[in-house]
Design a protein around this motif. Structure first.
Motif, PDB file in Angstrom:
ATOM      1  N   LYS A 223       0.914   1.772  20.395  1.00 24.93           N
ATOM      2  CA  LYS A 223       0.191   2.566  19.252  1.00 24.93           C
ATOM      3  C   LYS A 223       1.112   3.330  18.491  1.00 24.93           C
ATOM      4  O   LYS A 223       0.484   3.989  17.435  1.00 24.93           O
ATOM      5  CB  LYS A 223      -1.179   3.140  19.610  1.00 24.93           C
ATOM      6  N   GLY A 224       2.285   4.004  19.030  1.00 29.85           N
ATOM      7  CA  GLY A 224       2.979   4.983  18.375  1.00 29.85           C
ATOM      8  C   GLY A 224       2.465   6.359  18.811  1.00 29.85           C
ATOM      9  O   GLY A 224       2.722   7.265  17.938  1.00 29.85           O
ATOM     10  N   LEU A 225       1.696   6.428  19.870  1.00 30.79           N
ATOM     11  CA  LEU A 225       1.343   7.762  20.161  1.00 30.79           C
ATOM     12  C   LEU A 225       2.117   8.633  20.925  1.00 30.79           C
ATOM     13  O   LEU A 225       2.563   9.874  20.752  1.00 30.79           O
ATOM     14  CB  LEU A 225       0.063   7.694  20.977  1.00 30.79           C
ATOM     15  N   ILE A 226       3.018   7.703  21.858  1.00 25.94           N
ATOM     16  CA  ILE A 226       3.977   8.511  22.950  1.00 25.94           C
ATOM     17  C   ILE A 226       5.188   7.471  22.851  1.00 25.94           C
ATOM     18  O   ILE A 226       5.228   6.290  22.620  1.00 25.94           O
ATOM     19  CB  ILE A 226       3.323   8.853  23.922  1.00 25.94           C
ATOM     20  N   ILE A 227       6.271   8.099  23.365  1.00 25.42           N
ATOM     21  CA  ILE A 227       7.453   7.495  23.616  1.00 25.42           C
ATOM     22  C   ILE A 227       8.045   8.056  24.978  1.00 25.42           C
ATOM     23  O   ILE A 227       8.057   9.125  25.208  1.00 25.42           O
ATOM     24  CB  ILE A 227       8.563   7.543  22.571  1.00 25.42           C
ATOM     25  N   ARG A 228       8.811   7.062  25.654  1.00 25.32           N
ATOM     26  CA  ARG A 228       9.502   7.633  26.965  1.00 25.32           C
ATOM     27  C   ARG A 228      10.947   7.680  26.557  1.00 25.32           C
ATOM     28  O   ARG A 228      11.757   6.729  25.957  1.00 25.32           O
ATOM     29  CB  ARG A 228       9.345   6.475  27.913  1.00 25.32           C
ATOM     30  N   GLU A 229      11.486   8.698  26.781  1.00 26.92           N
ATOM     31  CA  GLU A 229      13.072   9.069  26.315  1.00 26.92           C
ATOM     32  C   GLU A 229      13.862   9.185  27.567  1.00 26.92           C
ATOM     33  O   GLU A 229      13.534   9.622  28.334  1.00 26.92           O
ATOM     34  CB  GLU A 229      13.115  10.381  25.511  1.00 26.92           C
ATOM     35  N   ASN A 230      14.951   8.596  27.398  1.00 23.94           N
ATOM     36  CA  ASN A 230      16.189   8.860  28.538  1.00 23.94           C
ATOM     37  C   ASN A 230      15.679   7.923  29.733  1.00 23.94           C
ATOM     38  O   ASN A 230      16.008   8.367  30.958  1.00 23.94           O
ATOM     39  CB  ASN A 230      16.467  10.314  28.874  1.00 23.94           C
ATOM     40  N   GLY A 231      14.986   6.864  29.551  1.00 27.89           N
ATOM     41  CA  GLY A 231      14.874   6.113  30.758  1.00 27.89           C
ATOM     42  C   GLY A 231      13.498   6.398  31.457  1.00 27.89           C
ATOM     43  O   GLY A 231      13.026   7.475  31.515  1.00 27.89           O
ATOM     44  N   LYS A 232      13.368   5.508  32.674  1.00 34.21           N
ATOM     45  CA  LYS A 232      12.166   5.538  33.646  1.00 34.21           C
ATOM     46  C   LYS A 232      12.566   6.744  34.761  1.00 34.21           C
ATOM     47  O   LYS A 232      11.497   7.441  34.952  1.00 34.21           O
ATOM     48  CB  LYS A 232      11.786   4.286  34.170  1.00 34.21           C
ATOM     49  N   ARG A 233      13.618   6.597  35.256  1.00 36.00           N
ATOM     50  CA  ARG A 233      13.909   7.565  36.279  1.00 36.00           C
ATOM     51  C   ARG A 233      13.983   8.958  35.908  1.00 36.00           C
ATOM     52  O   ARG A 233      13.291   9.892  36.607  1.00 36.00           O
ATOM     53  CB  ARG A 233      14.981   7.056  37.207  1.00 36.00           C
ATOM     54  N   ASN A 234      14.853   9.150  34.864  1.00 31.75           N
ATOM     55  CA  ASN A 234      15.353  10.523  34.694  1.00 31.75           C
ATOM     56  C   ASN A 234      14.598  11.095  33.315  1.00 31.75           C
ATOM     57  O   ASN A 234      15.014  12.194  32.717  1.00 31.75           O
ATOM     58  CB  ASN A 234      16.452  11.034  34.992  1.00 31.75           C
ATOM     59  N   GLY A 235      13.705  10.227  32.649  1.00 30.15           N
ATOM     60  CA  GLY A 235      13.326  10.285  31.388  1.00 30.15           C
ATOM     61  C   GLY A 235      12.374  11.342  31.191  1.00 30.15           C
ATOM     62  O   GLY A 235      11.606  11.824  32.271  1.00 30.15           O
ATOM     63  N   LYS A 236      11.879  11.708  30.097  1.00 29.72           N
ATOM     64  CA  LYS A 236      10.613  12.785  29.911  1.00 29.72           C
ATOM     65  C   LYS A 236       9.544  11.876  28.604  1.00 29.72           C
ATOM     66  O   LYS A 236      10.246  11.119  27.866  1.00 29.72           O
ATOM     67  CB  LYS A 236      10.851  13.959  29.164  1.00 29.72           C
ATOM     68  N   TRP A 237       8.524  12.152  28.619  1.00 29.13           N
ATOM     69  CA  TRP A 237       7.755  11.694  27.597  1.00 29.13           C
ATOM     70  C   TRP A 237       7.546  12.609  26.437  1.00 29.13           C
ATOM     71  O   TRP A 237       7.897  13.812  26.308  1.00 29.13           O
ATOM     72  CB  TRP A 237       6.180  11.751  28.229  1.00 29.13           C
ATOM     73  N   LYS A 238       7.519  12.071  25.316  1.00 32.24           N
ATOM     74  CA  LYS A 238       7.395  12.773  24.145  1.00 32.24           C
ATOM     75  C   LYS A 238       6.249  12.336  23.271  1.00 32.24           C
ATOM     76  O   LYS A 238       5.866  11.033  22.819  1.00 32.24           O
ATOM     77  CB  LYS A 238       8.668  12.705  23.040  1.00 32.24           C
ATOM     78  N   VAL A 239       5.375  13.315  22.769  1.00 35.53           N
ATOM     79  CA  VAL A 239       4.140  12.976  22.199  1.00 35.53           C
ATOM     80  C   VAL A 239       4.386  13.044  20.650  1.00 35.53           C
ATOM     81  O   VAL A 239       4.893  14.052  19.979  1.00 35.53           O
ATOM     82  CB  VAL A 239       2.768  14.089  22.463  1.00 35.53           C
ATOM     83  N   LEU A 240       3.939  11.849  20.053  1.00 35.48           N
ATOM     84  CA  LEU A 240       4.141  11.710  18.554  1.00 35.48           C
ATOM     85  C   LEU A 240       3.338  12.007  17.614  1.00 35.48           C
ATOM     86  O   LEU A 240       3.273  11.889  16.461  1.00 35.48           O
ATOM     87  CB  LEU A 240       4.793  10.338  18.477  1.00 35.48           C
ATOM     88  N   VAL A 241       1.894  12.542  18.319  1.00 35.57           N
ATOM     89  CA  VAL A 241       0.871  12.913  17.147  1.00 35.57           C
ATOM     90  C   VAL A 241       0.227  14.419  17.567  1.00 35.57           C
ATOM     91  O   VAL A 241       0.444  14.718  18.788  1.00 35.57           O
ATOM     92  CB  VAL A 241      -0.265  12.043  17.657  1.00 35.57           C
ATOM     93  N   GLU A 242      -0.370  14.856  16.799  1.00 39.31           N
ATOM     94  CA  GLU A 242      -0.938  16.111  16.887  1.00 39.31           C
ATOM     95  C   GLU A 242      -2.279  15.900  17.354  1.00 39.31           C
ATOM     96  O   GLU A 242      -2.773  15.077  17.172  1.00 39.31           O
ATOM     97  CB  GLU A 242      -1.044  17.094  15.551  1.00 39.31           C
ATOM     98  N   ILE A 243      -2.764  16.842  18.271  1.00 40.41           N
ATOM     99  CA  ILE A 243      -4.083  17.006  18.867  1.00 40.41           C
ATOM    100  C   ILE A 243      -4.769  18.120  18.533  1.00 40.41           C
ATOM    101  O   ILE A 243      -4.308  19.264  18.265  1.00 40.41           O
ATOM    102  CB  ILE A 243      -4.060  16.699  20.084  1.00 40.41           C
TER     103      ILE A 243
END
Length: 358
Positions: free
Chosen positions: A338-358
Protein backbone atom coordinates in the motif's frame (compact mmCIF):
# COMPACT_ATOMS: atom_id res chain seq x y z
CA UNK A 1 3.64 31.25 38.77
CA UNK A 2 1.67 28.03 38.86
CA UNK A 3 -0.97 29.31 36.44
CA UNK A 4 1.53 30.32 33.77
CA UNK A 5 4.58 28.10 34.07
CA UNK A 6 3.47 24.66 35.24
CA UNK A 7 3.30 23.25 31.72
CA UNK A 8 6.79 24.50 30.87
CA UNK A 9 8.14 22.90 34.04
CA UNK A 10 6.53 19.51 33.30
CA UNK A 11 7.59 19.65 29.64
CA UNK A 12 11.20 19.72 30.79
CA UNK A 13 10.86 16.12 32.03
CA UNK A 14 9.46 15.10 28.62
CA UNK A 15 12.42 16.71 26.86
CA UNK A 16 14.81 14.71 29.05
CA UNK A 17 13.32 11.58 27.48
CA UNK A 18 13.44 9.17 30.42
CA UNK A 19 10.42 6.86 29.84
CA UNK A 20 9.18 6.75 33.45
CA UNK A 21 9.44 10.51 33.83
CA UNK A 22 7.78 11.08 30.45
CA UNK A 23 4.80 8.87 31.39
CA UNK A 24 4.37 10.55 34.77
CA UNK A 25 4.74 14.04 33.34
CA UNK A 26 2.17 13.33 30.62
CA UNK A 27 -0.31 12.03 33.21
CA UNK A 28 0.16 15.16 35.33
CA UNK A 29 -0.19 17.45 32.31
CA UNK A 30 -3.49 15.83 31.39
CA UNK A 31 -4.70 15.87 35.00
CA UNK A 32 -3.94 19.55 35.52
CA UNK A 33 -5.10 20.58 32.04
CA UNK A 34 -8.50 18.97 32.59
CA UNK A 35 -9.23 21.37 35.45
CA UNK A 36 -9.61 24.08 32.84
CA UNK A 37 -13.04 22.72 31.87
CA UNK A 38 -14.30 24.40 35.05
CA UNK A 39 -11.85 27.30 35.04
CA UNK A 40 -9.79 25.85 37.91
CA UNK A 41 -6.04 26.45 38.37
CA UNK A 42 -3.52 24.44 40.43
CA UNK A 43 -1.46 25.77 43.32
CA UNK A 44 2.32 26.12 43.35
CA UNK A 45 2.31 23.43 46.04
CA UNK A 46 0.60 20.96 43.69
CA UNK A 47 3.19 21.63 40.97
CA UNK A 48 6.04 21.09 43.45
CA UNK A 49 4.43 17.84 44.60
CA UNK A 50 3.96 16.67 41.00
CA UNK A 51 7.64 17.32 40.27
CA UNK A 52 8.72 15.26 43.30
CA UNK A 53 6.54 12.39 42.07
CA UNK A 54 7.90 12.63 38.53
CA UNK A 55 11.46 12.60 39.88
CA UNK A 56 10.72 9.43 41.88
CA UNK A 57 11.13 11.04 45.29
CA UNK A 58 7.59 10.16 46.37
CA UNK A 59 4.92 7.72 45.15
CA UNK A 60 1.61 8.85 43.69
CA UNK A 61 -0.09 7.62 46.88
CA UNK A 62 2.24 9.80 48.94
CA UNK A 63 1.51 12.73 46.63
CA UNK A 64 -2.22 12.20 47.20
CA UNK A 65 -1.76 12.11 50.98
CA UNK A 66 0.45 15.19 50.90
CA UNK A 67 -2.16 17.28 49.06
CA UNK A 68 -4.90 16.06 51.42
CA UNK A 69 -2.82 16.95 54.51
CA UNK A 70 -1.91 20.35 53.05
CA UNK A 71 -5.54 21.42 52.86
CA UNK A 72 -6.51 19.75 56.13
CA UNK A 73 -4.01 22.02 57.87
CA UNK A 74 -5.40 25.20 56.27
CA UNK A 75 -8.57 26.27 58.04
CA UNK A 76 -8.73 29.88 56.84
CA UNK A 77 -9.57 29.15 53.21
CA UNK A 78 -11.43 31.69 51.11
CA UNK A 79 -13.63 30.90 48.10
CA UNK A 80 -10.76 31.28 45.64
CA UNK A 81 -8.65 28.82 47.58
CA UNK A 82 -11.55 26.37 47.64
CA UNK A 83 -11.38 26.30 43.84
CA UNK A 84 -7.61 25.74 44.00
CA UNK A 85 -8.17 22.96 46.53
CA UNK A 86 -10.56 21.22 44.13
CA UNK A 87 -8.07 21.59 41.25
CA UNK A 88 -5.21 20.16 43.35
CA UNK A 89 -7.12 17.23 44.84
CA UNK A 90 -8.74 16.18 41.57
CA UNK A 91 -5.49 16.62 39.62
CA UNK A 92 -3.52 14.22 41.80
CA UNK A 93 -6.36 11.70 41.63
CA UNK A 94 -6.56 11.88 37.83
CA UNK A 95 -2.78 11.40 37.61
CA UNK A 96 -3.14 8.37 39.87
CA UNK A 97 -5.96 6.83 37.81
CA UNK A 98 -4.16 7.40 34.51
CA UNK A 99 -1.15 5.57 35.90
CA UNK A 100 -3.15 2.48 36.85
CA UNK A 101 -3.26 -0.40 34.37
CA UNK A 102 -6.83 -1.39 35.23
CA UNK A 103 -10.10 -0.81 33.42
CA UNK A 104 -13.52 -2.38 32.93
CA UNK A 105 -15.91 -1.14 30.27
CA UNK A 106 -19.13 -0.54 32.18
CA UNK A 107 -21.29 2.26 33.64
CA UNK A 108 -20.13 1.12 37.09
CA UNK A 109 -16.51 1.83 36.10
CA UNK A 110 -17.47 5.38 35.08
CA UNK A 111 -19.34 5.80 38.36
CA UNK A 112 -16.31 4.53 40.30
CA UNK A 113 -14.02 6.94 38.45
CA UNK A 114 -16.29 9.82 39.45
CA UNK A 115 -16.29 8.66 43.08
CA UNK A 116 -12.49 8.33 43.18
CA UNK A 117 -11.98 11.76 41.63
CA UNK A 118 -14.44 13.74 43.73
CA UNK A 119 -14.75 11.97 47.09
CA UNK A 120 -14.50 14.66 49.76
CA UNK A 121 -14.90 17.35 47.10
CA UNK A 122 -18.56 16.81 46.18
CA UNK A 123 -21.13 15.28 48.53
CA UNK A 124 -22.59 13.45 45.53
CA UNK A 125 -19.30 11.83 44.40
CA UNK A 126 -20.07 8.60 42.53
CA UNK A 127 -23.84 9.06 42.92
CA UNK A 128 -26.32 9.23 40.06
CA UNK A 129 -28.22 12.52 40.24
CA UNK A 130 -31.87 12.44 41.29
CA UNK A 131 -32.83 15.82 39.83
CA UNK A 132 -32.84 17.46 36.41
CA UNK A 133 -30.20 19.99 35.38
CA UNK A 134 -29.52 22.82 32.94
CA UNK A 135 -26.23 24.66 32.33
CA UNK A 136 -25.72 27.98 30.60
CA UNK A 137 -23.07 27.63 27.90
CA UNK A 138 -20.91 30.42 26.46
CA UNK A 139 -20.67 28.59 23.15
CA UNK A 140 -24.51 28.58 22.96
CA UNK A 141 -24.94 32.25 24.00
CA UNK A 142 -26.28 31.20 27.39
CA UNK A 143 -28.56 28.41 26.21
CA UNK A 144 -28.30 24.85 27.56
CA UNK A 145 -27.97 21.33 26.23
CA UNK A 146 -30.96 19.09 26.93
CA UNK A 147 -29.53 16.56 29.36
CA UNK A 148 -31.10 13.21 30.20
CA UNK A 149 -33.99 13.23 32.66
CA UNK A 150 -32.87 11.90 36.05
CA UNK A 151 -35.41 9.05 35.97
CA UNK A 152 -34.03 7.69 32.67
CA UNK A 153 -30.29 7.88 33.45
CA UNK A 154 -29.66 4.26 34.40
CA UNK A 155 -31.67 2.82 31.50
CA UNK A 156 -29.96 5.17 29.02
CA UNK A 157 -26.50 4.31 30.39
CA UNK A 158 -27.21 0.59 30.11
CA UNK A 159 -28.44 0.99 26.53
CA UNK A 160 -25.50 3.11 25.33
CA UNK A 161 -22.90 0.86 26.94
CA UNK A 162 -24.58 -2.27 25.62
CA UNK A 163 -24.59 -0.84 22.09
CA UNK A 164 -20.91 0.07 22.32
CA UNK A 165 -19.93 -3.28 23.82
CA UNK A 166 -21.53 -5.09 20.88
CA UNK A 167 -19.99 -2.79 18.27
CA UNK A 168 -17.13 -4.23 16.21
CA UNK A 169 -14.18 -2.04 15.22
CA UNK A 170 -12.69 -4.78 13.08
CA UNK A 171 -11.76 -3.60 9.60
CA UNK A 172 -12.66 0.05 10.22
CA UNK A 173 -10.35 2.79 9.00
CA UNK A 174 -9.02 5.19 11.61
CA UNK A 175 -11.34 7.89 10.24
CA UNK A 176 -14.34 5.61 10.83
CA UNK A 177 -13.07 4.75 14.31
CA UNK A 178 -12.73 8.42 15.22
CA UNK A 179 -16.23 9.17 13.97
CA UNK A 180 -17.68 6.34 16.06
CA UNK A 181 -15.68 7.21 19.20
CA UNK A 182 -16.84 10.82 18.91
CA UNK A 183 -20.47 9.71 18.64
CA UNK A 184 -20.19 7.34 21.62
CA UNK A 185 -18.42 9.92 23.79
CA UNK A 186 -20.90 12.68 23.02
CA UNK A 187 -23.77 10.28 23.68
CA UNK A 188 -22.72 9.23 27.18
CA UNK A 189 -21.68 12.80 28.09
CA UNK A 190 -25.17 14.06 27.16
CA UNK A 191 -26.61 11.73 29.80
CA UNK A 192 -24.71 13.78 32.42
CA UNK A 193 -25.34 11.22 35.17
CA UNK A 194 -23.66 13.27 37.92
CA UNK A 195 -24.45 16.64 39.45
CA UNK A 196 -20.96 18.01 38.73
CA UNK A 197 -17.68 16.68 37.35
CA UNK A 198 -19.18 14.97 34.30
CA UNK A 199 -16.65 16.22 31.73
CA UNK A 200 -13.57 15.38 33.79
CA UNK A 201 -14.83 11.89 34.66
CA UNK A 202 -15.84 11.35 31.01
CA UNK A 203 -12.34 12.33 29.87
CA UNK A 204 -10.62 9.92 32.26
CA UNK A 205 -13.00 7.10 31.30
CA UNK A 206 -12.49 7.66 27.56
CA UNK A 207 -8.70 7.92 27.86
CA UNK A 208 -8.57 4.59 29.69
CA UNK A 209 -11.04 3.04 27.23
CA UNK A 210 -9.00 4.15 24.21
CA UNK A 211 -5.87 2.65 25.73
CA UNK A 212 -7.56 -0.78 25.66
CA UNK A 213 -7.41 -0.51 21.85
CA UNK A 214 -3.66 0.04 21.98
CA UNK A 215 -3.82 3.74 21.15
CA UNK A 216 -0.96 5.99 22.20
CA UNK A 217 -3.19 8.75 23.52
CA UNK A 218 -1.73 12.24 23.04
CA UNK A 219 -1.88 13.74 26.53
CA UNK A 220 -0.92 17.09 25.01
CA UNK A 221 -4.37 17.35 23.42
CA UNK A 222 -6.23 17.14 26.73
CA UNK A 223 -3.62 19.20 28.58
CA UNK A 224 -3.99 22.15 26.22
CA UNK A 225 -7.56 21.81 24.89
CA UNK A 226 -9.81 20.58 27.68
CA UNK A 227 -12.22 23.51 27.35
CA UNK A 228 -12.40 22.86 23.60
CA UNK A 229 -13.25 19.23 24.44
CA UNK A 230 -16.16 20.36 26.59
CA UNK A 231 -17.45 22.88 24.04
CA UNK A 232 -17.20 20.25 21.29
CA UNK A 233 -19.35 17.94 23.43
CA UNK A 234 -21.87 20.75 23.85
CA UNK A 235 -22.08 21.38 20.09
CA UNK A 236 -22.47 17.64 19.46
CA UNK A 237 -25.66 17.72 21.54
CA UNK A 238 -27.35 21.02 20.64
CA UNK A 239 -30.00 21.82 18.05
CA UNK A 240 -31.86 25.03 17.29
CA UNK A 241 -33.58 24.33 14.00
CA UNK A 242 -35.22 27.76 13.82
CA UNK A 243 -31.75 29.30 13.67
CA UNK A 244 -30.32 26.60 11.41
CA UNK A 245 -28.10 25.13 14.14
CA UNK A 246 -27.68 21.37 14.08
CA UNK A 247 -25.91 19.01 16.46
CA UNK A 248 -22.56 18.02 14.97
CA UNK A 249 -19.63 15.88 16.04
CA UNK A 250 -17.25 17.51 13.51
CA UNK A 251 -15.49 19.54 16.22
CA UNK A 252 -15.19 16.54 18.49
CA UNK A 253 -13.81 14.47 15.62
CA UNK A 254 -11.04 17.03 15.10
CA UNK A 255 -10.20 16.78 18.79
CA UNK A 256 -9.99 12.98 18.62
CA UNK A 257 -7.94 13.10 15.42
CA UNK A 258 -5.41 15.27 17.26
CA UNK A 259 -5.61 12.99 20.30
CA UNK A 260 -5.13 9.70 18.47
CA UNK A 261 -3.38 10.65 15.24
CA UNK A 262 -1.56 13.88 16.06
CA UNK A 263 -3.42 15.42 13.12
CA UNK A 264 -2.49 19.01 13.94
CA UNK A 265 -5.95 20.57 13.63
CA UNK A 266 -6.24 24.11 14.94
CA UNK A 267 -8.62 23.77 17.89
CA UNK A 268 -10.21 27.16 18.52
CA UNK A 269 -13.21 27.59 20.81
CA UNK A 270 -14.50 30.58 18.87
CA UNK A 271 -15.03 28.35 15.80
CA UNK A 272 -17.71 26.51 17.77
CA UNK A 273 -19.67 29.55 18.94
CA UNK A 274 -23.17 29.47 17.45
CA UNK A 275 -22.69 32.98 16.01
CA UNK A 276 -19.38 32.17 14.35
CA UNK A 277 -19.44 31.86 10.57
CA UNK A 278 -16.05 32.14 8.92
CA UNK A 279 -15.27 29.85 6.01
CA UNK A 280 -11.56 30.71 6.06
CA UNK A 281 -11.34 29.60 9.69
CA UNK A 282 -13.15 26.37 8.89
CA UNK A 283 -10.73 25.85 6.02
CA UNK A 284 -7.68 26.35 8.27
CA UNK A 285 -9.15 24.00 10.82
CA UNK A 286 -9.29 21.21 8.26
CA UNK A 287 -6.06 21.90 6.40
CA UNK A 288 -3.95 19.47 8.43
CA UNK A 289 -5.89 16.28 7.79
CA UNK A 290 -3.84 13.16 8.50
CA UNK A 291 -2.55 11.18 5.54
CA UNK A 292 -3.39 7.93 7.31
CA UNK A 293 -7.16 8.23 7.65
CA UNK A 294 -7.58 5.14 5.47
CA UNK A 295 -5.40 3.07 7.82
CA UNK A 296 -7.07 0.39 9.90
CA UNK A 297 -6.57 0.20 13.67
CA UNK A 298 -4.08 -2.64 13.21
CA UNK A 299 -2.12 -0.65 10.64
CA UNK A 300 -2.10 2.43 12.84
CA UNK A 301 -0.84 0.40 15.82
CA UNK A 302 1.96 -1.07 13.69
CA UNK A 303 2.94 2.36 12.34
CA UNK A 304 3.10 3.82 15.85
CA UNK A 305 5.41 1.02 17.01
CA UNK A 306 7.64 1.32 13.92
CA UNK A 307 7.99 5.06 14.48
CA UNK A 308 9.05 4.43 18.07
CA UNK A 309 11.51 1.68 17.14
CA UNK A 310 12.41 1.28 13.43
CA UNK A 311 14.63 -1.71 14.29
CA UNK A 312 11.84 -3.64 16.02
CA UNK A 313 11.58 -7.35 15.16
CA UNK A 314 8.35 -8.99 14.05
CA UNK A 315 8.24 -10.93 17.31
CA UNK A 316 8.60 -7.72 19.33
CA UNK A 317 6.04 -6.01 17.13
CA UNK A 318 3.56 -8.85 17.62
CA UNK A 319 4.01 -8.63 21.38
CA UNK A 320 3.62 -4.84 21.37
CA UNK A 321 0.29 -4.81 19.51
CA UNK A 322 -1.09 -8.06 20.93
CA UNK A 323 -1.22 -10.01 17.65
CA UNK A 324 0.40 -13.20 16.36
CA UNK A 325 3.67 -13.08 14.42
CA UNK A 326 1.83 -14.53 11.44
CA UNK A 327 -0.66 -11.66 11.49
CA UNK A 328 2.13 -9.11 11.80
CA UNK A 329 3.99 -10.64 8.86
CA UNK A 330 0.84 -10.55 6.72
CA UNK A 331 0.02 -6.96 7.69
CA UNK A 332 3.53 -5.61 7.10
CA UNK A 333 3.58 -7.17 3.62
CA UNK A 334 0.19 -5.60 2.85
CA UNK A 335 1.32 -2.25 4.23
CA UNK A 336 4.42 -2.26 2.04
CA UNK A 337 2.21 -2.96 -0.99
CA UNK A 338 0.00 0.00 0.00
CA UNK A 339 3.02 2.29 0.25
CA UNK A 340 2.61 2.88 3.98
CA UNK A 341 5.99 1.44 5.05
CA UNK A 342 9.18 0.04 3.52
CA UNK A 343 11.97 -2.19 4.79
CA UNK A 344 15.43 -0.72 4.23
CA UNK A 345 18.76 -2.61 4.14
CA UNK A 346 17.36 -6.14 4.13
CA UNK A 347 15.60 -8.44 6.57
CA UNK A 348 18.40 -9.27 8.99
CA UNK A 349 19.99 -5.88 9.71
CA UNK A 350 17.42 -3.60 8.16
CA UNK A 351 15.07 -1.00 9.61
CA UNK A 352 11.50 0.02 8.96
CA UNK A 353 10.66 3.39 7.46
CA UNK A 354 7.17 4.87 7.79
CA UNK A 355 6.07 6.67 4.60
CA UNK A 356 2.89 8.33 5.89
CA UNK A 357 2.05 10.86 8.58
CA UNK A 358 -0.25 9.95 11.44
Amino acid sequence: MAENNWELELNEYIRQGEPDKVDKSNAWKTAIGLQDVDGLKPSAYLIATAKEHIEGKISITEADKRIHSYYEARKDRNEMEEDTKEADIVSVRIAKLLGEKTFQFSPVEWQNIHRKLFEGVFSHAGKIRDYNITKKEWVLKGDTVMYASFDSIRATLDYDFSQEKNFSYEGLTIEEVVRHIAKFTSGIWQIHPFGEGNTRSTAVFIIKYLKTFGFNVSNETFAENSWYFRNALVRANYNDLQKGIHATTKFLEKFFENLLMDAGHELKNRYMHVDFNDQSANQSATSNDSKCKSCTLEELAIIQELKKNPAITQRELASAIGKSERTVKTRTVEMQEKGLIIRENGKRNGKWKVLVEI
